[in-house]
Write a protein that holds these residues in place. Structure first.
Motif, PDB file in Angstrom:
ATOM      1  N   VAL A 165       0.861  -1.181   0.000  1.00 47.33           N
ATOM      2  CA  VAL A 165       0.000   0.000   0.000  1.00 47.33           C
ATOM      3  C   VAL A 165       0.896   1.229   0.000  1.00 47.33           C
ATOM      4  CG1 VAL A 165      -1.786   1.280   1.238  1.00 47.33           C
ATOM      5  CG2 VAL A 165      -1.835  -1.222   1.204  1.00 47.33           C
ATOM      6  N   LEU A 166       0.671   2.137  -0.952  1.00 42.60           N
ATOM      7  CA  LEU A 166       1.534   3.296  -1.134  1.00 42.60           C
ATOM      8  C   LEU A 166       0.732   4.579  -0.951  1.00 42.60           C
ATOM      9  CD1 LEU A 166       3.412   2.098  -4.353  1.00 42.60           C
ATOM     10  CD2 LEU A 166       4.176   1.868  -1.985  1.00 42.60           C
ATOM     11  N   ASN A 167       0.998   5.285   0.116  1.00 41.42           N
ATOM     12  CA  ASN A 167       0.421   6.613   0.343  1.00 41.42           C
ATOM     13  C   ASN A 167       1.389   7.628  -0.257  1.00 41.42           C
ATOM     14  OD1 ASN A 167      -1.153   8.736   1.281  1.00 41.42           O
ATOM     15  ND2 ASN A 167      -0.320   8.651   3.361  1.00 41.42           N
ATOM     16  N   ILE A 168       1.253   7.857  -1.572  1.00 38.90           N
ATOM     17  CA  ILE A 168       2.234   8.628  -2.322  1.00 38.90           C
ATOM     18  C   ILE A 168       1.530   9.678  -3.180  1.00 38.90           C
ATOM     19  CG2 ILE A 168       3.925   6.750  -2.415  1.00 38.90           C
ATOM     20  CD1 ILE A 168       2.943   6.113  -5.232  1.00 38.90           C
ATOM     21  N   PRO A 169       2.304  10.626  -3.739  1.00 40.21           N
ATOM     22  CA  PRO A 169       1.696  11.601  -4.652  1.00 40.21           C
ATOM     23  C   PRO A 169       1.155  10.922  -5.906  1.00 40.21           C
ATOM     24  CG  PRO A 169       3.870  12.321  -3.910  1.00 40.21           C
ATOM     25  CD  PRO A 169       3.717  10.911  -3.465  1.00 40.21           C
ATOM     26  N   GLY A 170       0.270  11.650  -6.600  1.00 32.78           N
ATOM     27  CA  GLY A 170      -0.265  11.137  -7.851  1.00 32.78           C
ATOM     28  C   GLY A 170       0.842  10.910  -8.867  1.00 32.78           C
ATOM     29  N   VAL A 171       0.824   9.742  -9.499  1.00 31.63           N
ATOM     30  CA  VAL A 171       1.872   9.380 -10.457  1.00 31.63           C
ATOM     31  C   VAL A 171       1.511   9.828 -11.865  1.00 31.63           C
ATOM     32  CG1 VAL A 171       3.123   7.435 -11.467  1.00 31.63           C
ATOM     33  CG2 VAL A 171       2.587   7.441  -9.020  1.00 31.63           C
ATOM     34  N   VAL A 172       0.253   9.729 -12.225  1.00 31.49           N
ATOM     35  CA  VAL A 172      -0.229  10.169 -13.532  1.00 31.49           C
ATOM     36  C   VAL A 172      -1.353  11.163 -13.316  1.00 31.49           C
ATOM     37  CG1 VAL A 172       0.434   8.032 -14.698  1.00 31.49           C
ATOM     38  CG2 VAL A 172      -1.836   8.220 -13.692  1.00 31.49           C
ATOM     39  N   ASP A 173      -1.734  11.871 -14.378  1.00 32.92           N
ATOM     40  CA  ASP A 173      -2.745  12.916 -14.242  1.00 32.92           C
ATOM     41  C   ASP A 173      -4.073  12.372 -13.728  1.00 32.92           C
ATOM     42  OD1 ASP A 173      -0.775  14.472 -15.223  1.00 32.92           O
ATOM     43  OD2 ASP A 173      -1.753  14.999 -17.113  1.00 32.92           O
ATOM     44  N   GLY A 174      -4.381  11.117 -14.019  1.00 31.15           N
ATOM     45  CA  GLY A 174      -5.624  10.526 -13.553  1.00 31.15           C
ATOM     46  C   GLY A 174      -5.667  10.303 -12.052  1.00 31.15           C
ATOM     47  N   ASP A 175      -4.522  10.477 -11.371  1.00 29.79           N
ATOM     48  CA  ASP A 175      -4.485  10.297  -9.914  1.00 29.79           C
ATOM     49  C   ASP A 175      -4.867  11.566  -9.162  1.00 29.79           C
ATOM     50  OD1 ASP A 175      -3.537   7.852 -10.623  1.00 29.79           O
ATOM     51  OD2 ASP A 175      -1.524   8.101  -9.812  1.00 29.79           O
ATOM     52  N   ASP A 176      -5.401  12.577  -9.841  1.00 27.34           N
ATOM     53  CA  ASP A 176      -5.724  13.841  -9.173  1.00 27.34           C
ATOM     54  C   ASP A 176      -7.033  13.701  -8.404  1.00 27.34           C
ATOM     55  OD1 ASP A 176      -5.617  16.400  -8.313  1.00 27.34           O
ATOM     56  OD2 ASP A 176      -6.132  17.324 -10.235  1.00 27.34           O
ATOM     57  N   VAL A 180      -5.040   5.922  -2.675  1.00 28.59           N
ATOM     58  CA  VAL A 180      -3.702   5.352  -2.503  1.00 28.59           C
ATOM     59  C   VAL A 180      -3.405   4.464  -3.704  1.00 28.59           C
ATOM     60  CG1 VAL A 180      -3.752   5.418   0.017  1.00 28.59           C
ATOM     61  CG2 VAL A 180      -4.644   3.407  -1.185  1.00 28.59           C
ATOM     62  N   ARG A 181      -2.127   4.207  -3.919  1.00 26.25           N
ATOM     63  CA  ARG A 181      -1.726   3.245  -4.950  1.00 26.25           C
ATOM     64  C   ARG A 181      -1.457   1.904  -4.286  1.00 26.25           C
ATOM     65  NH1 ARG A 181      -0.741   3.350 -10.160  1.00 26.25           N
ATOM     66  NH2 ARG A 181      -1.349   5.298 -11.165  1.00 26.25           N
ATOM     67  N   ILE A 182      -1.933   0.846  -4.929  1.00 24.14           N
ATOM     68  CA  ILE A 182      -1.809  -0.500  -4.368  1.00 24.14           C
ATOM     69  C   ILE A 182      -1.237  -1.427  -5.429  1.00 24.14           C
ATOM     70  CG2 ILE A 182      -3.085  -2.488  -3.488  1.00 24.14           C
ATOM     71  CD1 ILE A 182      -4.993  -0.572  -2.131  1.00 24.14           C
ATOM     72  N   GLY A 183      -0.275  -2.233  -5.029  1.00 26.64           N
ATOM     73  CA  GLY A 183       0.261  -3.288  -5.887  1.00 26.64           C
ATOM     74  C   GLY A 183      -0.012  -4.642  -5.268  1.00 26.64           C
ATOM     75  N   VAL A 184      -0.504  -5.585  -6.076  1.00 29.18           N
ATOM     76  CA  VAL A 184      -0.811  -6.930  -5.588  1.00 29.18           C
ATOM     77  C   VAL A 184      -0.266  -7.951  -6.577  1.00 29.18           C
ATOM     78  CG1 VAL A 184      -2.880  -6.298  -4.286  1.00 29.18           C
ATOM     79  CG2 VAL A 184      -3.086  -6.848  -6.710  1.00 29.18           C
ATOM     80  N   GLY A 264      10.221   3.672 -13.279  1.00 25.07           N
ATOM     81  CA  GLY A 264       9.723   4.231 -12.027  1.00 25.07           C
ATOM     82  C   GLY A 264       9.373   3.132 -11.035  1.00 25.07           C
ATOM     83  N   ALA A 265       9.787   3.308  -9.781  1.00 24.46           N
ATOM     84  CA  ALA A 265       9.535   2.305  -8.754  1.00 24.46           C
ATOM     85  C   ALA A 265       9.325   3.014  -7.428  1.00 24.46           C
ATOM     86  CB  ALA A 265      10.698   1.315  -8.661  1.00 24.46           C
ATOM     87  N   ALA A 266       8.909   2.251  -6.427  1.00 25.08           N
ATOM     88  CA  ALA A 266       8.690   2.786  -5.089  1.00 25.08           C
ATOM     89  C   ALA A 266       9.285   1.833  -4.065  1.00 25.08           C
ATOM     90  CB  ALA A 266       7.200   2.990  -4.825  1.00 25.08           C
ATOM     91  N   ILE A 267       9.851   2.416  -2.997  1.00 23.79           N
ATOM     92  CA  ILE A 267      10.319   1.651  -1.840  1.00 23.79           C
ATOM     93  C   ILE A 267       9.487   2.114  -0.655  1.00 23.79           C
ATOM     94  CG2 ILE A 267      12.294   0.958  -0.454  1.00 23.79           C
ATOM     95  CD1 ILE A 267      14.107   1.957  -2.684  1.00 23.79           C
ATOM     96  N   ALA A 268       8.728   1.203  -0.072  1.00 22.28           N
ATOM     97  CA  ALA A 268       7.751   1.573   0.951  1.00 22.28           C
ATOM     98  C   ALA A 268       8.401   1.682   2.320  1.00 22.28           C
ATOM     99  CB  ALA A 268       6.621   0.546   0.984  1.00 22.28           C
ATOM    100  N   TYR A 269       7.931   2.661   3.077  1.00 11.09           N
ATOM    101  CA  TYR A 269       8.254   2.752   4.498  1.00 11.09           C
ATOM    102  C   TYR A 269       7.169   2.019   5.294  1.00 11.09           C
ATOM    103  CZ  TYR A 269      11.499   6.445   3.031  1.00 11.09           C
ATOM    104  OH  TYR A 269      12.509   7.142   2.420  1.00 11.09           O
ATOM    105  N   THR A 270       7.451   1.783   6.558  1.00  9.72           N
ATOM    106  CA  THR A 270       6.510   0.999   7.367  1.00  9.72           C
ATOM    107  C   THR A 270       5.190   1.731   7.606  1.00  9.72           C
ATOM    108  OG1 THR A 270       7.574   1.863   9.369  1.00  9.72           O
ATOM    109  CG2 THR A 270       8.353  -0.266   8.528  1.00  9.72           C
ATOM    110  N   ASP A 271       5.173   3.069   7.494  1.00 11.51           N
ATOM    111  CA  ASP A 271       3.930   3.811   7.745  1.00 11.51           C
ATOM    112  C   ASP A 271       3.052   3.950   6.511  1.00 11.51           C
ATOM    113  OD1 ASP A 271       5.414   5.556   6.243  1.00 11.51           O
ATOM    114  OD2 ASP A 271       5.276   7.242   7.640  1.00 11.51           O
TER     115      ASP A 271
END
Length: 456
Positions: A165-176, A180-184, A264-271
């Motif tokens: 689970v990624l509580n991150i800024p919008g990656v593409v314009d459709g994320d406005d 959250v972003r989720i990878g499964v 583009g990639a993400a490294i998640a923190y525990t929060d």
């Protein structure tokens, strides 16, 4: 020994009637008695025929035996091309002659090897039909490549969903929007076909379906720690070592592709927050282990802090933006990931304290410049829009008509100014001593974002 009334004839076949390739199907014990095909083709450069022949033998052989058998059969077929021979013999001394016998036939001073195909006894005379034959046609020294072992039965259990689970800024314009972003993905060897994402704000007493995800993200974990780095700078020193959950490849990109937001990639923190990165160079270490180098750290104003061993890594192109309602801001949201076809009781969960809601948190402004003199304090800054491109930035729809909030304070007196343009000029007569100016962009949902500050 031919009878006095010689009945000898020789007929040669036509090349066009014979195949160039033979596909021989057989039973292979090493393939669970499946019927693969051994293929042998003539490679003589003057062969113009393109025909193929197919043959099935209900005989158990391995790959090499089958290939050698196919070669012998095709060579015998082409040797038959050299002609059919018919002749007559007295039945008495040659009564033993039977089909498949190979004998020598001497006619007009030439000796031929022939293979008997048919023998008829007509009033003491044997009418023999045979074909030209060659001993070398029955030999083969070919060795076949071993077939891969047969695949086992397909998995039937979906298994537990792996997630991030990624509580991150919008990656593409459709994320406005809020979310959250989720990878499964599923574990290798399972019949994972997707997962239903549910959330609860009452510690699991009730659940709400958020999305059904079927795209398998490329997920992994860090096998070594990654130290912190200055955001926005290329990290050419520290490698990123990850082990992925499946066999999909990670690919290197050129420097131009890296600058065009490739890999583009993400490294998640525990929060639940994450650092957004990019990588240029890739080394495959085998066993799903990879080393990534030439890293761009702290993308989209995320923190480039240190990461510990075991931190989750995910390629952004396989993640999905999941919208969430405004009412969840500030709450502890429990997410649950239920694999398709399984029961929710065993599904894994993740608790996220959704504060701030990063997808609608504005970036801090850049290039803050302060001036003070003649009783006035002035400030200018450069907006940082969260969408679009560097050449054509696009503001969020939730910042329209709001502008920026400028806070001035000397520790005793505080003034707040909301302005629509990235400039402020106001009197400093109410302040004594140095003034701290902080500028943040306003968002309709999340309010004032992180501030950029200066002292004058």
């Amino acid at each position: 020994d031919l009878i006095e009334d010689i009945d000898e004839n020789s007929l040669r076949g036509q090349d066009i009637e014979y195949p160039r390739k033979l596909q021989l199907k057989y039973l292979n014990p090493g393939q669970n008695y499946a019927a693969p095909a051994a293929v042998f083709a003539r490679t003589t450069p003057d062969i113009r025929v393109r025909g193929e022949a197919n043959m099935d033998l209900p005989i158990c052989m391995d790959e090499t035996q089958a290939l050698q058998t196919a070669e012998r059969i095709l060579k015998v077929m082409w040797e038959d091309l050299n002609g059919e021979v018919t002749f007559s013999l007295p039945a008495g001394p040659y009564a033993w002659l039977s089909p498949t016998d190979c004998v020598g036939l001497s006619i007009r001073g030439a000796l031929y090897r022939i293979r008997v195909e048919k023998v008829e006894d007509v009033e003491g005379v044997l009418k023999v039909t045979a074909r030209r034959d060659r001993q070398s046609a029955y030999t083969s020294v070919l060795t076949a490549l071993p077939l891969p072992p047969p695949a086992g039965p397909p998995p039937s259990l979906a298994g537990i969903t792996q997630f991030v689970v990624l509580n991150i800024p919008g990656v593409v314009d459709g994320d406005d929007q809020l979310g959250v972003r989720i990878g499964v993905c599923g574990l290798p060897g399972t019949a994972w076909s997707g997962a239903t994402v549910r959330y609860s704000i009452d510690a699991g007493a009730s659940w709400t379906n958020a999305a059904t995800l079927t795209t398998a993200a490329r997920l992994g974990t860090l096998t070594t720690g990654l130290p912190s780095n200055l955001p926005g700078y290329t990290d050419a020193t520290n490698p990123l070592n990850v082990t992925m959950l499946d066999d999909r490849q990670l690919e290197a990109v050129t420097q131009l592709q890296l600058l065009q937001e490739g890999n583009g990639a993400a490294i998640a923190y525990t929060d639940g927050t994450a650092e957004l990165i990019q990588f240029r160079d890739v080394t495959d270490n085998g066993m799903r282990a990879w080393t990534l180098r030439t890293l761009l750290r702290g993308g989209l104003a995320t923190e480039a802090d240190a990461h510990l061993v075991g931190a989750k890594f995910v390629m952004l192109d396989g993640t999905t933006f999941v919208p969430l309602p405004t009412s969840l801001i500030g709450a502890t949201v429990r997410f649950q990931f239920v694999s398709s076809g399984t029961s929710p009781e065993t599904a894994p969960t993740f608790d996220l304290v959704w504060n701030p809601a990063v997808s609608q948190t504005e970036f801090p402004p850049a290039s803050l410049a302060l001036t003070r003199g003649a009783g006035l304090i002035g400030a200018t800054w450069a907006p940082r829009e969260r969408f679009g491109t560097d050449i054509n930035p696009v503001p969020s729809i939730n910042t329209a008509g709001l502008g920026w909030r400028v806070t001035l304070t000397d520790g005793t007196v505080t003034q707040v100014h909301d302005v629509l343009a990235p400039v402020l000029s106001t009197s400093d007569t109410a302040f004594t001593g140095p003034i701290t100016a902080s500028v943040s962009q306003l968002n309709r949902i999340t309010g004032a974002g992180p501030a950029t500050s200066g002292v004058i």
